[in-house]
Write an enzyme that holds these catalytic residues in place. Structure first.
Site, PDB file in Angstrom:
ATOM      1  N   ARG A  36       0.819  -1.227   0.000  1.00  0.00           N
ATOM      2  CA  ARG A  36       0.000   0.000   0.000  1.00  0.00           C
ATOM      3  C   ARG A  36       0.846   1.268   0.000  1.00  0.00           C
ATOM      4  O   ARG A  36       0.343   2.355   0.219  1.00  0.00           O
ATOM      5  CB  ARG A  36      -0.929   0.005   1.204  1.00  0.00           C
ATOM      6  N   GLY A  37       2.145   1.134  -0.209  1.00  0.00           N
ATOM      7  CA  GLY A  37       2.998   2.312  -0.327  1.00  0.00           C
ATOM      8  C   GLY A  37       3.530   2.847   0.985  1.00  0.00           C
ATOM      9  O   GLY A  37       3.966   4.000   1.037  1.00  0.00           O
ATOM     10  N   THR A  39       6.313   2.001   2.808  1.00  0.00           N
ATOM     11  CA  THR A  39       7.755   2.285   2.803  1.00  0.00           C
ATOM     12  C   THR A  39       8.081   3.447   1.880  1.00  0.00           C
ATOM     13  O   THR A  39       8.934   4.290   2.183  1.00  0.00           O
ATOM     14  CB  THR A  39       8.537   1.020   2.408  1.00  0.00           C
ATOM     15  N   THR A 116       3.517  -2.872   9.266  1.00  0.00           N
ATOM     16  CA  THR A 116       2.069  -2.949   9.007  1.00  0.00           C
ATOM     17  C   THR A 116       1.278  -2.423  10.197  1.00  0.00           C
ATOM     18  O   THR A 116       0.283  -1.728  10.007  1.00  0.00           O
ATOM     19  CB  THR A 116       1.638  -4.393   8.711  1.00  0.00           C
ATOM     20  N   ARG A 122      -1.250  -4.406  18.545  1.00  0.00           N
ATOM     21  CA  ARG A 122       0.107  -3.972  18.211  1.00  0.00           C
ATOM     22  C   ARG A 122       0.257  -2.468  18.464  1.00  0.00           C
ATOM     23  O   ARG A 122       1.252  -2.022  19.060  1.00  0.00           O
ATOM     24  CB  ARG A 122       0.414  -4.293  16.757  1.00  0.00           C
ATOM     25  N   ARG A 240      21.064  23.936 -14.778  1.00  0.00           N
ATOM     26  CA  ARG A 240      21.480  25.320 -14.610  1.00  0.00           C
ATOM     27  C   ARG A 240      21.231  26.081 -15.906  1.00  0.00           C
ATOM     28  O   ARG A 240      21.115  25.493 -16.986  1.00  0.00           O
ATOM     29  CB  ARG A 240      22.964  25.393 -14.271  1.00  0.00           C
ATOM     30  N   HIS A 241      21.144  27.391 -15.782  1.00  0.00           N
ATOM     31  CA  HIS A 241      21.080  28.252 -16.963  1.00  0.00           C
ATOM     32  C   HIS A 241      22.334  28.043 -17.801  1.00  0.00           C
ATOM     33  O   HIS A 241      23.366  27.545 -17.319  1.00  0.00           O
ATOM     34  CB  HIS A 241      20.974  29.719 -16.543  1.00  0.00           C
ATOM     35  N   ASN A 247      29.591  34.145 -15.523  1.00  0.00           N
ATOM     36  CA  ASN A 247      30.338  32.887 -15.443  1.00  0.00           C
ATOM     37  C   ASN A 247      31.709  33.037 -16.100  1.00  0.00           C
ATOM     38  O   ASN A 247      32.717  32.527 -15.598  1.00  0.00           O
ATOM     39  CB  ASN A 247      29.578  31.752 -16.119  1.00  0.00           C
ATOM     40  N   ARG A 292      19.123  35.160 -17.075  1.00  0.00           N
ATOM     41  CA  ARG A 292      19.888  34.032 -17.608  1.00  0.00           C
ATOM     42  C   ARG A 292      19.087  32.720 -17.625  1.00  0.00           C
ATOM     43  O   ARG A 292      19.346  31.863 -18.465  1.00  0.00           O
ATOM     44  CB  ARG A 292      21.209  33.870 -16.839  1.00  0.00           C
ATOM     45  N   GLU A 313      18.750  32.926  -7.639  1.00  0.00           N
ATOM     46  CA  GLU A 313      20.006  32.494  -7.041  1.00  0.00           C
ATOM     47  C   GLU A 313      20.152  33.038  -5.621  1.00  0.00           C
ATOM     48  O   GLU A 313      19.525  34.047  -5.251  1.00  0.00           O
ATOM     49  CB  GLU A 313      21.192  32.948  -7.914  1.00  0.00           C
ATOM     50  N   TYR A 324      35.278  35.910  -6.178  1.00  0.00           N
ATOM     51  CA  TYR A 324      35.708  35.446  -4.859  1.00  0.00           C
ATOM     52  C   TYR A 324      37.091  35.987  -4.517  1.00  0.00           C
ATOM     53  O   TYR A 324      37.410  36.214  -3.331  1.00  0.00           O
ATOM     54  CB  TYR A 324      35.687  33.918  -4.812  1.00  0.00           C
ATOM     55  N   LYS A 342      30.073  26.844   4.709  1.00  0.00           N
ATOM     56  CA  LYS A 342      29.292  27.363   3.583  1.00  0.00           C
ATOM     57  C   LYS A 342      27.793  27.177   3.789  1.00  0.00           C
ATOM     58  O   LYS A 342      27.000  27.943   3.246  1.00  0.00           O
ATOM     59  CB  LYS A 342      29.718  26.674   2.285  1.00  0.00           C
ATOM     60  N   HIS A 379      19.643  28.011 -10.801  1.00  0.00           N
ATOM     61  CA  HIS A 379      21.009  28.428 -10.504  1.00  0.00           C
ATOM     62  C   HIS A 379      21.698  27.396  -9.618  1.00  0.00           C
ATOM     63  O   HIS A 379      21.063  26.505  -9.052  1.00  0.00           O
ATOM     64  CB  HIS A 379      20.980  29.785  -9.809  1.00  0.00           C
ATOM     65  N   LEU A 383      19.776  24.643  -7.357  1.00  0.00           N
ATOM     66  CA  LEU A 383      19.726  23.263  -7.823  1.00  0.00           C
ATOM     67  C   LEU A 383      20.450  22.321  -6.869  1.00  0.00           C
ATOM     68  O   LEU A 383      20.047  21.162  -6.720  1.00  0.00           O
ATOM     69  CB  LEU A 383      20.310  23.171  -9.231  1.00  0.00           C
TER      70      LEU A 383
END
Length: 426
Positions: A36-37, A39, A116, A122, A240-241, A247, A292, A313, A324, A342, A379, A383
């Site tokens: 029945r889904g 798990t 179950t 139970r 990504r774009h 870039n 972009r 982004e 950077y 980060k 971006h 992502l």
């Protein structure tokens, strides 16, 4: 946006949002017949809560049974009149529950107890064990569609360790169906305590959810998430774009246009999407509000396009438009703080990855709700965060996930779980 900078653990996002009365340990106890889904639902819920920063663990009682009693029990082991089998199954359920409560004592927040749990006796045992230690919510999955049940049964035969050593598929199928009959004879639907019932959620028209005695921030988020989930298989394409002018120059943020190479990728992406989704009755293209991504999707025609500000982004604040190397030279303390953590580092007047995850939650819920393919053009930080959700990556790994340009990551959603393919177009 509230600050997440300086948080000391992966659960910082969750701790920031929970009120003092709601900061408690929670057990989500699955209930339902086999196939029945359960798990599938347990794994998806675990992944979602982990992604939001809640310390969550999936406890599968079937694994405990196989460790204790092996994988060779036939359907008779699951008969409702086989007291020896009942005692053995209750024993392993108690072992799993003990492990879950011990894990909570060590700091775990949400345990997803997958079995179950199909009788009141139970469930009473589990409630007694949990009393005074954690809040319990029963999550019952009900399916009445014979075609869906049959599909799930056949998938179970192929995937379950119970039948890994059974070379005769038809014999395995007959045994599992007999097991299902045995469970059905003793099955008692949930009508006690706090519970959520998911009924025929594979169907958009007939799916229902029933909720009883559910309150608090986290249980409310769980209900909201589950009401938007289903079992319908469909692909989600992440990319990504195309390469932008920033870039090329190594600059972060901004709203630049595409480079010549980025324009080529936009053309190739459109060709790929048209071929990949031509047989689909419907699909949608999601982009951020930045040029972009919009330009990257410009040649994709025939599908509705949606711009999400939530897909923009990560906000680099006062560092927007810098390299950077420039940040390192002019703001060495900021550069070092980002390098050390980060995930939790927030750009001055900008965002952290934890902030990004919070604003992406509506996107995740909408992706789960969709029954048709979705192409997400976004971006790198965005992502990384989305990909981490689908692949159940730890929060601390998110800022370091490789997310190359000019590559499509296809995530296939469905009952077998999450499967991934990558296509490098340039």
């Amino acid at each position: 946006m509230p600050s997440a900078a300086g948080a000391g653990a992966a659960g910082a996002v969750a701790d920031r949002l929970l009120g003092p009365k709601e900061r408690r340990r929670l057990a989500i106890v699955l209930v339902g017949l086999p196939a029945r889904g359960k798990t599938f639902t347990a794994a998806k819920l675990t992944r979602y809560l982990r992604w939001l920063g809640h310390d969550t663990k999936h406890f599968n009682v079937g694994k405990y049974r196989r460790l204790k009693h092996g994988c060779t029990q036939n359907a008779d082991f699951f008969r409702s009149d086989n007291q020896e089998g009942i005692d053995a199954r209750n024993e392993v359920a108690a072992l799993a529950m003990d492990d879950m409560l011990s894990w909570m004592d060590e700091g775990g927040q949400v345990g997803v107890f997958d079995a179950t749990n199909s009788t009141k006796l139970r469930r009473k045992m589990l409630l007694t064990m949990a009393e005074g230690k954690c809040q319990v919510i029963f999550l019952e999955t009900i399916c009445k569609d014979p075609a869906v049940i049959d599909q799930n049964i056949r998938l179970k035969i192929r995937k379950s360790p119970d039948y890994a050593d059974q070379p005769d598929y038809e014999a395995a199928l007959a045994d599992f169906k007999a097991r299902l009959v045995n469970y059905s004879k003793a099955y008692e639907p949930v009508d006690e305590g706090s519970y959520i019932k998911m009924i025929d959620m594979v169907s958009e028209q007939d799916g229902q959810m029933q909720v009883n005695n559910i309150s608090g921030y986290l249980p409310g988020r769980i209900v909201f998430f589950l009401v938007n989930t289903h079992l319908t298989p469909r692909p989600i394409l992440l990319t990504r774009h195309g390469e932008s002018m920033f870039n090329l120059n190594g600059r972060i943020g901004g709203d630049p246009e595409l480079s010549a190479t980025g324009d080529i990728y936009a053309t190739k992406l459109a060709s790929f999407v048209h071929k990949r989704l031509k047989s689909q009755h419907s699909a949608s293209i999601w982009t951020s509000t930045l040029r972009r991504t919009i330009l990257t999707a410009t040649h994709i025609t025939g599908f509705p396009k949606v711009q999400w500000r939530a897909l923009d982004e990560i906000d680099a604040g006062i560092c927007d438009g810098m390299t950077y190397e420039e940040i390192k030279e002019t703001m060495p303390d900021e550069y070092q703080s980002r390098k050390l953590d980060k995930l939790r580092y927030r750009y001055p007047r900008g965002e952290s990855y934890l902030d990004v995850i919070q604003r992406l939650e509506p996107v995740i819920v909408e992706l789960e709700r969709q029954r048709s393919p979705v192409v997400v053009v976004a971006h790198q930080a965005i992502l990384r965060s989305l990909y981490a959700y689908f692949t159940d990556k730890p929060l601390d790994e998110i800022p370091h996930i490789e997310m190359p340009l000019h590559t499509i990551i296809e995530i296939q959603m469905g009952v077998p779980g999450v499967q991934e393919k990558r296509y490098k177009l340039l």
